[in-house]
Every structure is written in structure tokens, then in C-alpha cells.
Design a protein around this motif. Structure first.
Motif, PDB file in Angstrom:
ATOM      1  N   LEU A 179       0.813  -1.204   0.000  1.00  0.00           N
ATOM      2  CA  LEU A 179       0.000   0.000   0.000  1.00  0.00           C
ATOM      3  C   LEU A 179       0.853   1.264   0.000  1.00  0.00           C
ATOM      4  O   LEU A 179       0.459   2.280  -0.549  1.00  0.00           O
ATOM      5  N   MET A 180       2.004   1.206   0.645  1.00  0.00           N
ATOM      6  CA  MET A 180       2.817   2.409   0.824  1.00  0.00           C
ATOM      7  C   MET A 180       3.912   2.560  -0.217  1.00  0.00           C
ATOM      8  O   MET A 180       4.683   3.503  -0.172  1.00  0.00           O
ATOM      9  N   ASN A 181       4.009   1.648  -1.169  1.00  0.00           N
ATOM     10  CA  ASN A 181       5.077   1.701  -2.157  1.00  0.00           C
ATOM     11  C   ASN A 181       4.805   2.812  -3.162  1.00  0.00           C
ATOM     12  O   ASN A 181       3.879   2.763  -3.919  1.00  0.00           O
ATOM     13  N   SER A 182       5.657   3.839  -3.139  1.00  0.00           N
ATOM     14  CA  SER A 182       5.411   4.955  -4.039  1.00  0.00           C
ATOM     15  C   SER A 182       6.620   5.315  -4.895  1.00  0.00           C
ATOM     16  O   SER A 182       6.496   6.120  -5.801  1.00  0.00           O
ATOM     17  N   VAL A 183       7.782   4.756  -4.596  1.00  0.00           N
ATOM     18  CA  VAL A 183       8.968   5.109  -5.350  1.00  0.00           C
ATOM     19  C   VAL A 183       9.429   3.889  -6.128  1.00  0.00           C
ATOM     20  O   VAL A 183       9.886   2.927  -5.557  1.00  0.00           O
ATOM     21  N   ASN A 184       9.268   3.915  -7.440  1.00  0.00           N
ATOM     22  CA  ASN A 184       9.637   2.766  -8.262  1.00  0.00           C
ATOM     23  C   ASN A 184      10.377   3.233  -9.496  1.00  0.00           C
ATOM     24  O   ASN A 184      10.059   4.254 -10.079  1.00  0.00           O
ATOM     25  N   ALA A 185      11.351   2.452  -9.900  1.00  0.00           N
ATOM     26  CA  ALA A 185      12.034   2.706 -11.166  1.00  0.00           C
ATOM     27  C   ALA A 185      11.202   2.086 -12.279  1.00  0.00           C
ATOM     28  O   ALA A 185      10.275   1.332 -12.044  1.00  0.00           O
ATOM     29  N   GLU A 186      11.546   2.420 -13.507  1.00  0.00           N
ATOM     30  CA  GLU A 186      10.861   1.818 -14.636  1.00  0.00           C
ATOM     31  C   GLU A 186      11.233   0.346 -14.737  1.00  0.00           C
ATOM     32  O   GLU A 186      12.055  -0.156 -14.002  1.00  0.00           O
ATOM     33  N   THR A 187      10.642  -0.352 -15.692  1.00  0.00           N
ATOM     34  CA  THR A 187      10.915  -1.774 -15.873  1.00  0.00           C
ATOM     35  C   THR A 187      12.407  -1.983 -16.073  1.00  0.00           C
ATOM     36  O   THR A 187      13.028  -1.312 -16.886  1.00  0.00           O
ATOM     37  N   PHE A 223      18.080   6.410   1.508  1.00  0.00           N
ATOM     38  CA  PHE A 223      17.846   5.073   2.037  1.00  0.00           C
ATOM     39  C   PHE A 223      17.180   5.168   3.409  1.00  0.00           C
ATOM     40  O   PHE A 223      16.190   4.492   3.680  1.00  0.00           O
ATOM     41  N   ARG A 224      17.726   6.021   4.274  1.00  0.00           N
ATOM     42  CA  ARG A 224      17.195   6.155   5.633  1.00  0.00           C
ATOM     43  C   ARG A 224      15.762   6.705   5.611  1.00  0.00           C
ATOM     44  O   ARG A 224      14.917   6.275   6.386  1.00  0.00           O
ATOM     45  N   ASP A 225      15.478   7.645   4.699  1.00  0.00           N
ATOM     46  CA  ASP A 225      14.156   8.278   4.667  1.00  0.00           C
ATOM     47  C   ASP A 225      13.098   7.457   3.935  1.00  0.00           C
ATOM     48  O   ASP A 225      11.931   7.468   4.317  1.00  0.00           O
ATOM     49  N   ILE A 226      13.484   6.762   2.863  1.00  0.00           N
ATOM     50  CA  ILE A 226      12.507   6.090   2.002  1.00  0.00           C
ATOM     51  C   ILE A 226      12.469   4.583   2.217  1.00  0.00           C
ATOM     52  O   ILE A 226      11.397   3.996   2.391  1.00  0.00           O
ATOM     53  N   ILE A 227      13.632   3.940   2.206  1.00  0.00           N
ATOM     54  CA  ILE A 227      13.686   2.478   2.191  1.00  0.00           C
ATOM     55  C   ILE A 227      13.647   1.876   3.597  1.00  0.00           C
ATOM     56  O   ILE A 227      12.899   0.930   3.848  1.00  0.00           O
ATOM     57  N   LEU A 228      14.429   2.413   4.519  1.00  0.00           N
ATOM     58  CA  LEU A 228      14.522   1.827   5.862  1.00  0.00           C
ATOM     59  C   LEU A 228      13.166   1.748   6.584  1.00  0.00           C
ATOM     60  O   LEU A 228      12.874   0.713   7.203  1.00  0.00           O
ATOM     61  N   PRO A 229      12.314   2.775   6.512  1.00  0.00           N
ATOM     62  CA  PRO A 229      10.993   2.618   7.153  1.00  0.00           C
ATOM     63  C   PRO A 229      10.182   1.464   6.559  1.00  0.00           C
ATOM     64  O   PRO A 229       9.423   0.812   7.277  1.00  0.00           O
ATOM     65  N   LYS A 230      10.343   1.199   5.285  1.00  0.00           N
ATOM     66  CA  LYS A 230       9.617   0.091   4.663  1.00  0.00           C
ATOM     67  C   LYS A 230      10.225  -1.252   5.046  1.00  0.00           C
ATOM     68  O   LYS A 230       9.506  -2.254   5.152  1.00  0.00           O
ATOM     69  N   ILE A 231      11.547  -1.290   5.254  1.00  0.00           N
ATOM     70  CA  ILE A 231      12.182  -2.512   5.780  1.00  0.00           C
ATOM     71  C   ILE A 231      11.645  -2.778   7.184  1.00  0.00           C
ATOM     72  O   ILE A 231      11.296  -3.904   7.534  1.00  0.00           O
ATOM     73  N   GLU A 232      11.567  -1.713   8.000  1.00  0.00           N
ATOM     74  CA  GLU A 232      11.040  -1.854   9.358  1.00  0.00           C
ATOM     75  C   GLU A 232       9.600  -2.368   9.320  1.00  0.00           C
ATOM     76  O   GLU A 232       9.230  -3.263  10.088  1.00  0.00           O
ATOM     77  N   LEU A 233       8.806  -1.843   8.412  1.00  0.00           N
ATOM     78  CA  LEU A 233       7.425  -2.281   8.267  1.00  0.00           C
ATOM     79  C   LEU A 233       7.347  -3.755   7.889  1.00  0.00           C
ATOM     80  O   LEU A 233       6.563  -4.514   8.468  1.00  0.00           O
ATOM     81  N   ALA A 234       8.171  -4.178   6.932  1.00  0.00           N
ATOM     82  CA  ALA A 234       8.167  -5.580   6.505  1.00  0.00           C
ATOM     83  C   ALA A 234       8.568  -6.511   7.645  1.00  0.00           C
ATOM     84  O   ALA A 234       7.966  -7.575   7.839  1.00  0.00           O
ATOM     85  N   PHE A 292      18.919   1.918  -7.980  1.00  0.00           N
ATOM     86  CA  PHE A 292      19.000   0.801  -7.042  1.00  0.00           C
ATOM     87  C   PHE A 292      17.573   0.460  -6.630  1.00  0.00           C
ATOM     88  O   PHE A 292      16.888   1.258  -5.989  1.00  0.00           O
ATOM     89  N   ASN A 293      17.120  -0.736  -7.008  1.00  0.00           N
ATOM     90  CA  ASN A 293      15.774  -1.186  -6.691  1.00  0.00           C
ATOM     91  C   ASN A 293      15.825  -2.092  -5.466  1.00  0.00           C
ATOM     92  O   ASN A 293      16.417  -3.164  -5.502  1.00  0.00           O
ATOM     93  N   SER A 349      12.930   2.585  -5.024  1.00  0.00           N
ATOM     94  CA  SER A 349      14.147   2.712  -5.820  1.00  0.00           C
ATOM     95  C   SER A 349      14.824   4.045  -5.535  1.00  0.00           C
ATOM     96  O   SER A 349      14.151   5.042  -5.247  1.00  0.00           O
ATOM     97  N   ILE A 350      16.140   4.040  -5.623  1.00  0.00           N
ATOM     98  CA  ILE A 350      16.934   5.257  -5.436  1.00  0.00           C
ATOM     99  C   ILE A 350      17.788   5.456  -6.676  1.00  0.00           C
ATOM    100  O   ILE A 350      18.469   4.530  -7.125  1.00  0.00           O
ATOM    101  N   TYR A 351      17.759   6.662  -7.202  1.00  0.00           N
ATOM    102  CA  TYR A 351      18.544   6.988  -8.396  1.00  0.00           C
ATOM    103  C   TYR A 351      20.018   7.103  -8.028  1.00  0.00           C
ATOM    104  O   TYR A 351      20.376   7.691  -7.009  1.00  0.00           O
TER     105      TYR A 351
END
Length: 198
Positions: A26-34, A96-107, A166-167, A185-187
Motif C-alpha cells: 500500500l505504501m510503495n510509491s517510489v519505483n524505477a521503470e521496468t 535510504f534512511r528516509d525512504i527504504i529503511l521505514p519500509k524494511i522496518e514495516l516488513a 537501485f531497486n 528505488s533510489i537513483y
């Protein structure tokens, strides 16, 4: 207080949806293209080391589920920075700390909510991330059964004319590690990123 509310929300969503819809989806909002170019998949090794969390599981009466999950997340962050190495970490650390780490914590919190205390106490995190071109950041494993519960990966994507990304994603034993659960993903840059742990 904010941390308590966030963790409560994670548990409530997990309980209400019975695992059908994960809060990370539900919270996934940052994605790279295919992706066009992908890294080499993780290769299992016979010498896997794990972070042991004995200080949190010595006495049943002293066991605190929330503290245990916090410690798993802390170890996950350390393993991630170790994987990034001295060349990649300074460039992507803040995102990473702002976008990805909270989602790792959630998982991790969402997965922990599915285990009774006696099984949760057996979960541990791998100590050695994959180097070079490996996708592996860390695994969460049951140290008694030896079975992986979660596998956290980062893949290099190179969509046409879009530079390198980085996906971050994870796999779970609940779907037999078949589904990519996106974390974001992070550019990186137009230039090829250095190898992991360099």
C-alpha cells in the motif's frame, strides 16, 4: 509517541488484512521503470553467519517483542550500510534512511506479528551481505530450523535513457520467495555504480 502509533498501525493493518494485502504494497510509491539490466541473483553459501540477539531472548518474562523487532531493524540498517560500502553509502544514505529503511522496518514488523513469541525469539539476521554484483543485503532466518523467512535484496536497474537505479525489494517464505515485494528505488547516476562493498 509517533513511533508507537506507526508500529500500532503496522500491526493493525497486518491483522485486518490477514496477510492478503501488505502495508508495504500500500505504501510503495517510489519505483524505477521496468528493469533492463539486472544483477546476479544471490548465491547461497555454506558459511552463513548470523547476528545473535541473545540479550533480548534470555528470559521469557523479560522478552519485549517491540524491542526485539527494533534490534532486528538496527542490525538490518548496519548490514545495508556495510553492503553499500564507502563509495555508494555517502551518495544514497539519506534517501535510504528516509525512504527504504521505514519500509524494511514495516516488513520486519509485519512478519514478526505473524509469529508467536517462542518462534519470534529464533529469528536472526545474516551478518554478511553479498559483495560485488550480488543482490543480497541480508536475510532474516529461523536459526533453529535453518530456513529463511525474509530475503532483502537490492538490484541495479538501468532503464533506457534513465541512468542507473537501485531497486530495493524483498522476498518472503509465505509465497515461496516467488514475488518481488517492492520497497522502492533510489537513483544513482548516468554512470555505472561501483560494485557493492567497495
Amino acid at each position: 509517541m509517533n513511533k508507537w502509533l506507526r508500529k500500532s498501525l503496522f500491526v493493525i493493518i497486518s491483522i485486518l488484512t490477514f496477510g492478503l494485502v501488505t502495508p508495504t504494497q500500500l505504501m510503495n510509491s517510489v519505483n524505477a521503470e521496468t528493469p533492463v539490466d539486472q544483477d546476479v541473483l544471490e548465491v547461497p553459501t555454506s558459511e552463513t553467519n548470523y547476528v545473535h540477539l541473545e540479550s533480548y531472548i534470555e528470559e521469557d518474562s523479560d522478552f519485549d517483542r517491540e524491542e526485539f523487532v527494533d534490534e532486528l531493524v538496527k542490525q538490518a540498517e548496519e548490514q545495508s550500510y556495510q553492503k553499500f560500502g564507502s563509495k555508494i553509502k555517502p551518495v544514497i544514505e539519506n534517501e535510504f534512511r528516509d525512504i527504504i529503511l521505514p519500509k524494511i522496518e514495516l516488513a520486519i514488523a509485519e512478519t514478526a506479528a505473524q509469529f508467536p513469541q517462542e518462534d519470534l525469539k529464533n529469528l536472526t539476521i545474516t551478518e554478511q551481505p553479498g559483495a560485488g554484483m550480488s543482490e543480497k543485503i541480508f536475510n532474516v532466518k529461523n536459526r533453529v530450523t535453518g530456513k529463511d523467512i525474509l530475503r532483502f535484496h537490492v538490484r541495479r536497474d538501468h532503464p533506457p535513457h534513465a541512468g542507473y537505479w537501485f531497486n530495493f525489494h524483498y522476498h518472503t517464505c509465505f509465497d515461496h520467495f516467488q514475488v518481488h515485494h517492492e520497497l522502492g528505488s533510489i537513483y544513482w547516476d548516468k554512470n555505472i555504480p561501483p560494485k557493492w562493498m567497495s
